[in-house]
Every structure is written in structure tokens, then in C-alpha cells.
Design a protein around this motif. Structure first.
Motif, PDB file in Angstrom:
ATOM      1  N   CYS A 266       0.808  -1.223   0.000  1.00  0.00           N
ATOM      2  CA  CYS A 266       0.000   0.000   0.000  1.00  0.00           C
ATOM      3  C   CYS A 266       0.838   1.268   0.000  1.00  0.00           C
ATOM      4  N   GLY A 267       2.125   1.165  -0.281  1.00  0.00           N
ATOM      5  CA  GLY A 267       2.946   2.364  -0.342  1.00  0.00           C
ATOM      6  C   GLY A 267       4.282   2.179   0.349  1.00  0.00           C
ATOM      7  N   THR A 268       4.995   3.270   0.512  1.00  0.00           N
ATOM      8  CA  THR A 268       6.378   3.213   0.992  1.00  0.00           C
ATOM      9  C   THR A 268       6.499   2.659   2.402  1.00  0.00           C
ATOM     10  N   ASP A 269       5.539   2.933   3.263  1.00  0.00           N
ATOM     11  CA  ASP A 269       5.596   2.454   4.651  1.00  0.00           C
ATOM     12  C   ASP A 269       4.668   1.261   4.897  1.00  0.00           C
ATOM     13  N   HIS A 270       4.440   0.492   3.849  1.00  0.00           N
ATOM     14  CA  HIS A 270       3.573  -0.680   3.973  1.00  0.00           C
ATOM     15  C   HIS A 270       4.042  -1.628   5.075  1.00  0.00           C
ATOM     16  N   ALA A 271       5.346  -1.841   5.175  1.00  0.00           N
ATOM     17  CA  ALA A 271       5.884  -2.782   6.169  1.00  0.00           C
ATOM     18  C   ALA A 271       5.647  -2.309   7.595  1.00  0.00           C
ATOM     19  N   LEU A 272       5.403  -1.019   7.774  1.00  0.00           N
ATOM     20  CA  LEU A 272       5.184  -0.477   9.112  1.00  0.00           C
ATOM     21  C   LEU A 272       3.705  -0.428   9.490  1.00  0.00           C
ATOM     22  N   MET A 273       2.832  -0.807   8.569  1.00  0.00           N
ATOM     23  CA  MET A 273       1.398  -0.760   8.846  1.00  0.00           C
ATOM     24  C   MET A 273       0.988  -2.051   9.553  1.00  0.00           C
ATOM     25  N   ARG A 274       1.156  -2.050  10.827  1.00  0.00           N
ATOM     26  CA  ARG A 274       0.849  -3.233  11.614  1.00  0.00           C
ATOM     27  C   ARG A 274       0.287  -2.801  12.965  1.00  0.00           C
ATOM     28  N   GLY A 275      -0.280  -3.735  13.670  1.00  0.00           N
ATOM     29  CA  GLY A 275      -0.865  -3.421  14.963  1.00  0.00           C
ATOM     30  C   GLY A 275      -1.004  -4.670  15.792  1.00  0.00           C
ATOM     31  N   ARG A 276      -1.934  -4.650  16.731  1.00  0.00           N
ATOM     32  CA  ARG A 276      -2.112  -5.798  17.605  1.00  0.00           C
ATOM     33  C   ARG A 276      -3.579  -5.960  17.964  1.00  0.00           C
ATOM     34  N   ILE A 277      -3.979  -7.210  18.124  1.00  0.00           N
ATOM     35  CA  ILE A 277      -5.304  -7.559  18.622  1.00  0.00           C
ATOM     36  C   ILE A 277      -5.122  -8.022  20.060  1.00  0.00           C
ATOM     37  N   VAL A 278      -5.758  -7.343  20.986  1.00  0.00           N
ATOM     38  CA  VAL A 278      -5.639  -7.671  22.403  1.00  0.00           C
ATOM     39  C   VAL A 278      -6.922  -8.385  22.833  1.00  0.00           C
ATOM     40  N   VAL A 279      -6.802  -9.676  23.118  1.00  0.00           N
ATOM     41  CA  VAL A 279      -7.943 -10.487  23.544  1.00  0.00           C
ATOM     42  C   VAL A 279      -7.902 -10.610  25.063  1.00  0.00           C
ATOM     43  N   MET A 280      -8.982 -10.207  25.714  1.00  0.00           N
ATOM     44  CA  MET A 280      -9.003 -10.105  27.172  1.00  0.00           C
ATOM     45  C   MET A 280     -10.107 -10.965  27.753  1.00  0.00           C
ATOM     46  N   GLU A 281      -9.947 -11.328  29.008  1.00  0.00           N
ATOM     47  CA  GLU A 281     -11.027 -11.979  29.737  1.00  0.00           C
ATOM     48  C   GLU A 281     -12.202 -10.999  29.862  1.00  0.00           C
ATOM     49  N   PRO A 282     -13.447 -11.502  29.881  1.00  0.00           N
ATOM     50  CA  PRO A 282     -14.605 -10.593  29.920  1.00  0.00           C
ATOM     51  C   PRO A 282     -14.545  -9.556  31.035  1.00  0.00           C
ATOM     52  N   ALA A 283     -14.106  -9.951  32.231  1.00  0.00           N
ATOM     53  CA  ALA A 283     -14.044  -8.997  33.344  1.00  0.00           C
ATOM     54  C   ALA A 283     -13.013  -7.907  33.071  1.00  0.00           C
ATOM     55  N   ALA A 284     -11.851  -8.282  32.579  1.00  0.00           N
ATOM     56  CA  ALA A 284     -10.814  -7.299  32.268  1.00  0.00           C
ATOM     57  C   ALA A 284     -11.252  -6.393  31.123  1.00  0.00           C
ATOM     58  N   TYR A 285     -11.947  -6.973  30.155  1.00  0.00           N
ATOM     59  CA  TYR A 285     -12.439  -6.157  29.036  1.00  0.00           C
ATOM     60  C   TYR A 285     -13.476  -5.145  29.518  1.00  0.00           C
ATOM     61  N   ALA A 286     -14.344  -5.553  30.425  1.00  0.00           N
ATOM     62  CA  ALA A 286     -15.353  -4.643  30.951  1.00  0.00           C
ATOM     63  C   ALA A 286     -14.708  -3.459  31.654  1.00  0.00           C
ATOM     64  N   LEU A 287     -13.643  -3.713  32.409  1.00  0.00           N
ATOM     65  CA  LEU A 287     -12.925  -2.619  33.072  1.00  0.00           C
ATOM     66  C   LEU A 287     -12.295  -1.693  32.052  1.00  0.00           C
ATOM     67  N   TRP A 288     -11.714  -2.276  31.012  1.00  0.00           N
ATOM     68  CA  TRP A 288     -11.099  -1.452  29.966  1.00  0.00           C
ATOM     69  C   TRP A 288     -12.148  -0.618  29.245  1.00  0.00           C
TER      70      TRP A 288
END
Length: 322
Positions: free
Chosen positions: A182-204
Motif C-alpha cells: 500500500c505504499g512506501t511504509d507498507h511494512a510499518l502498517m501493523r498493529g495488535r489484537i488484544v484479547v481479554m477476559e470478559p471482566a478485564a475487558y469490561a474494566l477497559w
């Protein structure tokens, strides 16, 4: 840092099914390759130059052998095809209870919008064991949302919406990549999926503290002057938006479309593309005036409009007979 095991170990509801099909196809193709290679080697040795192999051309026919090498591979590959169709249907059939999340791809980042108004950049927090539906679009070029541990990948295109869903089955952090150059910085286009327990997700989620996406869309609806034509007190002859989402809309050319997210997006950015029957083509375009995130908020607000709102209890008190 995310370990390599997070990439190769399946972490979603479809990961095991995808792996099973992948390894089955590798095994089948490997068997065919081995059979062809062995046959090629044997024939090369037997019919090498100077060998005493019979080359007269007087060969007998064996109907059983011919049927076997025709029918057996045919059944195997048809079976793989049927298996893949079933898996494809499972991947494309989105559960109604899935949590809806919007994703906007942009050089070179992932922008996430939750229904309750929370926003994230290059990360997505979700609870474990709950299905998630992603509605995605691009603000510039073609991108591709790819999470190896979930075995999911979906192209994200400009000027249209694509969807995908998954249900995470392991907690932790998992890598998100763009799998389309998708362009010059394609290799830097990344992220993360954070999967949490329901209780921890509710707090977040409770720590977000922001207006819902529909409320943001309502404020934008008034700010852009949309209520001047589509509001209940408007004097302009414009379509009523309450209860419109998901309903069939007759068009001026005689066709009919469903008022889904794609239709609403086109109506906002390209109003002359599909004009509702019985209404003049007078709506101005908001293209290049608002971004994809604003369009998502406006769509969420229109989707939330109730065609039969509850009467104002204060008005009922005033008008009630004494």
C-alpha cells in the motif's frame, strides 16, 4: 513482544478448520507430486537409451486402471472443493449476536471505532469467546486486514465496505498486518489484537468515557445542517430517515435498493448516484468535506433513528385532561 508461537498457533474459532484444510491439500498435492515423480523416474530408467524395454507400441488396455486413475482423483478433488465451500460458508455466515466494530484503513495505520464511541489506532481490544464483526473501508488505497493467528484476511477497499467476523478463543496479544502493498511504509502498517477476559475487558471498556458512535453522528448531523432537510421540522421535501436503515428504497430510475451502510455512504458522498423516487436531486455532496470516520458516525446515527419514538412524557403531562 509477541512470540512466534502467537503466529502459528490458532487462536480463533475457524483456525483449526483452516489448518485442517490447508494440511489436507498439502498432503494431497504432495501425494500427487510423489506419484508423478516416482513414475517419471521409473519410466526414465526403464526406457533409457540402450535399454531392452519393448518399444513396439503394441500395448494392452486396462479398463480398470483407466477408471481408477480417473475416478479416484476426481472424487478426491471434488471432496476438497465441497469441503472448501462448507468452510467458506462458515466464514461468511456472520452471527447476529456479533459485536459490530468499524475499521478504517489509512496510509499507514488502522483506525478502529467501537459502537460505544471508543477509538483505537493500530490496536483492537476485544473479549475472549465473543464473536466480532468488522466492517471495513479504506480512506486511500487497497489494504488487507490480516491476523495470522486467527487465520483471517480480508481486503479493505476504498469507496466500499467489506466485512469479516471471527471469535477469539485465546487471550493474549496477536499481530495485525497489512497484507497488500500500500505504499512506501507498507511494512510499518501493523498493529495488535488484544484479547481479554470478559471482566478485564469490561474494566477497559468502562475507562473509555466517551459518547456513543450514534451520539457523535447526531452531533455531526446537526453540525453539517442535515437536520435542516431531514429533520422532523424541515420544510424541504427530503426523505424521512427514521426507520430507513435496512428497508427497501425505490429509486428514480425504477430500481430498488436496500438502505444498508453502502447505500447511506453513497447517499452522503455521491447523492446523485441513487436518487430516491419522488424526490428532487438537490442534496449537496459531502465528498472531500468529511472523512470515513464521520460517515460511519452518521450511518450509526441514522441506523439508531426510531420510526415510532416514545412520546415526550412532559408533553403528555401538560396535555393530560384534568
Amino acid at each position: 513482544m509477541i512470540g512466534f508461537d502467537r503466529l502459528i498457533t490458532g487462536a480463533s474459532n475457524i483456525a483449526d478448520d483452516v489448518d485442517a484444510m490447508f494440511f489436507a491439500m498439502v498432503a494431497l498435492c504432495g501425494f500427487v507430486l510423489l506419484a508423478v515423480t516416482v513414475t517419471l523416474v521409473l519410466f526414465s530408467v526403464r526406457y533409457r537409451r540402450g535399454s531392452k524395454a519393448d518399444r513396439s507400441g503394441d500395448h494392452s488396455r486396462h479398463l480398470g486402471a483407466e477408471l481408477t486413475w480417473t475416478i479416484v482423483p476426481g472424487v478426491l478433488f471434488i471432496g476438497i472443493f465441497a469441503w472448501s465451500i462448507g468452510l467458506f460458508a462458515k466464514i461468511q455466515t456472520m452471527p447476529k449476536e456479533a459485536t459490530s466494530i468499524h475499521v478504517v484503513a489509512k496510509q499507514w495505520m488502522w483506525k478502529v471505532q467501537h459502537a460505544d464511541g471508543r477509538r483505537e489506532v493500530n490496536q483492537l481490544h476485544i473479549p475472549v469467546g465473543k464473536p466480532v464483526r468488522l466492517t471495513m473501508t479504506s480512506q486511500d488505497v487497497i489494504h488487507s486486514f490480516f491476523v495470522p493467528a486467527f487465520r483471517i484476511k480480508q481486503d479493505v477497499l476504498p469507496n466500499r465496505y467489506t466485512q469479516m467476523w471471527f471469535k477469539p478463543e485465546r487471550t493474549g496479544e496477536f499481530r495485525l498486518y497489512c497484507a497488500e502493498f500500500c505504499g512506501t511504509d507498507h511494512a510499518l502498517m501493523r498493529g495488535r489484537i488484544v484479547v481479554m477476559e470478559p471482566a478485564a475487558y469490561a474494566l477497559w471498556a468502562d475507562a473509555g468515557g466517551t459518547d456513543s458512535l450514534a451520539h457523535q453522528g447526531e452531533a455531526l448531523f446537526r453540525q453539517l445542517g442535515c437536520s435542516g432537510c431531514h429533520g422532523p421540522a424541515a420544510t424541504v421535501h427530503a426523505p424521512d430517515l427514521a426507520g430507513l436503515y435496512g428497508k427497501p428504497v425505490p429509486l428514480s430510475d425504477g430500481s430498488t435498493v436496500t438502505a444498508d451502510a453502502r447505500y447511506l455512504r453513497d447517499s452522503i458522498l455521491l447523492p446523485s448516484k441513487q436518487v430516491a423516487a419522488g424526490y428532487p436531486d438537490i442534496m449537496p455532496t459531502f465528498q472531500n468535506q468529511i472523512d470515513e470516520e464521520d460517515v460511519i458516525a452518521l450511518t450509526a446515527y441514522i441506523q439508531s433513528l426510531d420510526p415510532n419514538p416514545d412520546p415526550d412524557p412532559r408533553q403528555e403531562t401538560v396535555d393530560a385532561p384534568r
